[in-house]
Design a protein around this motif. Structure first.
Motif, PDB file in Angstrom:
ATOM      1  N   LEU A 129       0.786  -1.234   0.000  1.00  0.00           N
ATOM      2  CA  LEU A 129       0.000   0.000   0.000  1.00  0.00           C
ATOM      3  C   LEU A 129       0.822   1.291   0.000  1.00  0.00           C
ATOM      4  N   VAL A 130       2.058   1.214   0.467  1.00  0.00           N
ATOM      5  CA  VAL A 130       2.872   2.436   0.530  1.00  0.00           C
ATOM      6  C   VAL A 130       3.300   2.838  -0.881  1.00  0.00           C
ATOM      7  N   ASN A 131       3.213   4.137  -1.182  1.00  0.00           N
ATOM      8  CA  ASN A 131       3.639   4.626  -2.493  1.00  0.00           C
ATOM      9  C   ASN A 131       5.165   4.547  -2.593  1.00  0.00           C
ATOM     10  N   PRO A 132       5.696   3.751  -3.542  1.00  0.00           N
ATOM     11  CA  PRO A 132       7.159   3.584  -3.619  1.00  0.00           C
ATOM     12  C   PRO A 132       7.898   4.876  -3.961  1.00  0.00           C
ATOM     13  N   THR A 133       7.184   5.864  -4.495  1.00  0.00           N
ATOM     14  CA  THR A 133       7.815   7.168  -4.766  1.00  0.00           C
ATOM     15  C   THR A 133       8.479   7.728  -3.508  1.00  0.00           C
ATOM     16  N   LEU A 134       7.896   7.406  -2.341  1.00  0.00           N
ATOM     17  CA  LEU A 134       8.444   7.930  -1.081  1.00  0.00           C
ATOM     18  C   LEU A 134       9.875   7.452  -0.849  1.00  0.00           C
ATOM     19  N   LEU A 135      10.217   6.306  -1.426  1.00  0.00           N
ATOM     20  CA  LEU A 135      11.554   5.750  -1.193  1.00  0.00           C
ATOM     21  C   LEU A 135      12.628   6.614  -1.849  1.00  0.00           C
ATOM     22  N   LYS A 136      12.210   7.459  -2.776  1.00  0.00           N
ATOM     23  CA  LYS A 136      13.179   8.373  -3.418  1.00  0.00           C
ATOM     24  C   LYS A 136      13.718   9.390  -2.419  1.00  0.00           C
ATOM     25  N   LEU A 137      13.038   9.544  -1.297  1.00  0.00           N
ATOM     26  CA  LEU A 137      13.540  10.462  -0.264  1.00  0.00           C
ATOM     27  C   LEU A 137      14.797   9.909   0.405  1.00  0.00           C
ATOM     28  N   CYS A 138      14.983   8.593   0.340  1.00  0.00           N
ATOM     29  CA  CYS A 138      16.131   7.962   1.021  1.00  0.00           C
ATOM     30  C   CYS A 138      17.415   8.241   0.247  1.00  0.00           C
ATOM     31  N   ARG A 139      18.535   8.092   0.942  1.00  0.00           N
ATOM     32  CA  ARG A 139      19.827   8.136   0.236  1.00  0.00           C
ATOM     33  C   ARG A 139      19.855   6.974  -0.754  1.00  0.00           C
ATOM     34  N   PRO A 140      20.494   7.167  -1.924  1.00  0.00           N
ATOM     35  CA  PRO A 140      20.434   6.126  -2.958  1.00  0.00           C
ATOM     36  C   PRO A 140      20.977   4.779  -2.490  1.00  0.00           C
ATOM     37  N   GLU A 141      21.926   4.795  -1.550  1.00  0.00           N
ATOM     38  CA  GLU A 141      22.540   3.534  -1.123  1.00  0.00           C
ATOM     39  C   GLU A 141      21.757   2.842   0.006  1.00  0.00           C
ATOM     40  N   THR A 142      20.712   3.471   0.492  1.00  0.00           N
ATOM     41  CA  THR A 142      19.977   2.886   1.623  1.00  0.00           C
ATOM     42  C   THR A 142      19.254   1.608   1.195  1.00  0.00           C
ATOM     43  N   PRO A 143      19.510   0.489   1.866  1.00  0.00           N
ATOM     44  CA  PRO A 143      18.775  -0.728   1.503  1.00  0.00           C
ATOM     45  C   PRO A 143      17.295  -0.609   1.861  1.00  0.00           C
ATOM     46  N   VAL A 144      16.440  -1.046   0.942  1.00  0.00           N
ATOM     47  CA  VAL A 144      14.991  -1.011   1.209  1.00  0.00           C
ATOM     48  C   VAL A 144      14.425  -2.422   1.058  1.00  0.00           C
ATOM     49  N   HIS A 145      13.513  -2.790   1.952  1.00  0.00           N
ATOM     50  CA  HIS A 145      12.926  -4.125   1.956  1.00  0.00           C
ATOM     51  C   HIS A 145      11.409  -3.993   1.890  1.00  0.00           C
ATOM     52  N   ASP A 146      10.799  -4.703   0.980  1.00  0.00           N
ATOM     53  CA  ASP A 146       9.332  -4.693   0.892  1.00  0.00           C
ATOM     54  C   ASP A 146       8.780  -5.776   1.826  1.00  0.00           C
TER      55      ASP A 146
END
Ligand code: SAH
Length: 262
Positions: A43-60
């Motif tokens: 449900l979370v809009n993945p666009t928000l992940l662009k706020l993170c530093r590019p190297e930050t690992p993200v897990h769905d």
């Protein structure tokens, strides 16, 4: 256990209902500074992940079990990471956060919670309505239909419907026929207005307005099966009007303003 107290921490963040601008300033700062992000990808809009530093690992987390999420938190915080756990809307509504809090408490891992705009409020905004109209209802019930997750019997929709308060029903649009049946059984007249707002605040938001008699067909025709708020009550369309607010009534005196009436 004491080594686990490295400087790591977890920040639970309410992502808001979809529109990436509806995260709080505090929540977006937390994403900018995160060392790792675990987000509810369903449900979370993945666009928000662009706020993170590019190297930050993200897990769905849609693909993970609770145990796997907790293992990521344990491991990351042990390395001193600040982990953002991003939940849709506000984390306190159907967020399954308590089981995470309990684990972190047990492991003495510090965490904080940043609230978010719940989809219930994005839905009201989409249709420009106020849940609390004088003389109509001063109460909003937030609930869901029983599904694969049960609901305590005393909170069955038909029981809650007896209050005829304003109501927001989460997680239930796939059973629209049963929702309407329960509302009628509880005593809402068939002409009661009801709204279905799918993907509130997303570009493909959809709004259906009807009555308990017409809404099931409308939902069927629109093909809405998920991610929708069902709002019900006379607040949607107060046919006999409603009383204006005392707060802004020129005759009414309150802490900040002298009214004309003695
Ligand atoms: N914590 C979330 C709710 C999570 S439960 C919140 O505060 O909004 C998931 C349910 O929320 C969905 O089944 C749907 O009923 C509702 N929902 C989530 N996002 C929505 C949106 N953008 N528009 C309408 N309903 C939404």
């Amino acid at each position: 256990m004491s080594q686990k107290k490295a400087n790591g921490k977890v920040i639970f963040v309410g992502a808001g209902p979809g529109d990436p601008e509806l995260i709080t300033v505090k929540g977006s700062r937390a994403l900018e500074n995160a060392d790792r992000v675990i987000y509810a990808g369903s449900l979370v809009n993945p666009t928000l992940l662009k706020l993170c530093r590019p190297e930050t690992p993200v897990h769905d987390s849609a693909h993970l079990t609770l145990e796997e999420v907790l293992a990521l938190m344990d491991e990351g915080t042990r390395q001193g990471e600040t982990i953002v756990r991003l939940h849709t809307g506000d984390p306190s509504m159907y967020g399954a956060v308590k089981e995470q809090f309990d684990h972190l408490d047990k492991e003495s891992i510090p965490y904080t919670v940043i609230p978010g705009v719940s989809s219930v409020f994005a839905a009201a905004a989409a249709i420009k309505r106020e849940f609390t109209l004088p003389d109509i209802s001063q109460t909003l019930i937030l609930t869901r239909m029983a599904g694969r997750t049960p609901v305590p019997e005393r909170e069955a929709l038909a029981n809650l419907a007896k209050h005829q308060a304003s109501m927001a029903i989460f997680l239930s649009v796939q059973d629209m026929g049963a929702v309407v049946e329960a509302l009628l059984e509880g005593g809402y007249p068939a002409a009661t207005p009801i709204a279905v707002i799918a993907k509130a605040s997303w570009p493909d938001e959809e709004v259906l307005l009807g009555t308990l008699e017409t809404i099931v067909e409308k939902v069927k025709v629109a093909g809405i099966r998920k991610q929708a708020q069902i709002l019900v009550g006379d607040f949607l369309d107060p046919v006999n009007g409603y009383a204006r607010s005392k707060l802004y009534d020129p005759t009414f005196t309150h802490e900040y303003r002298q009214g004309t009436e003695k």
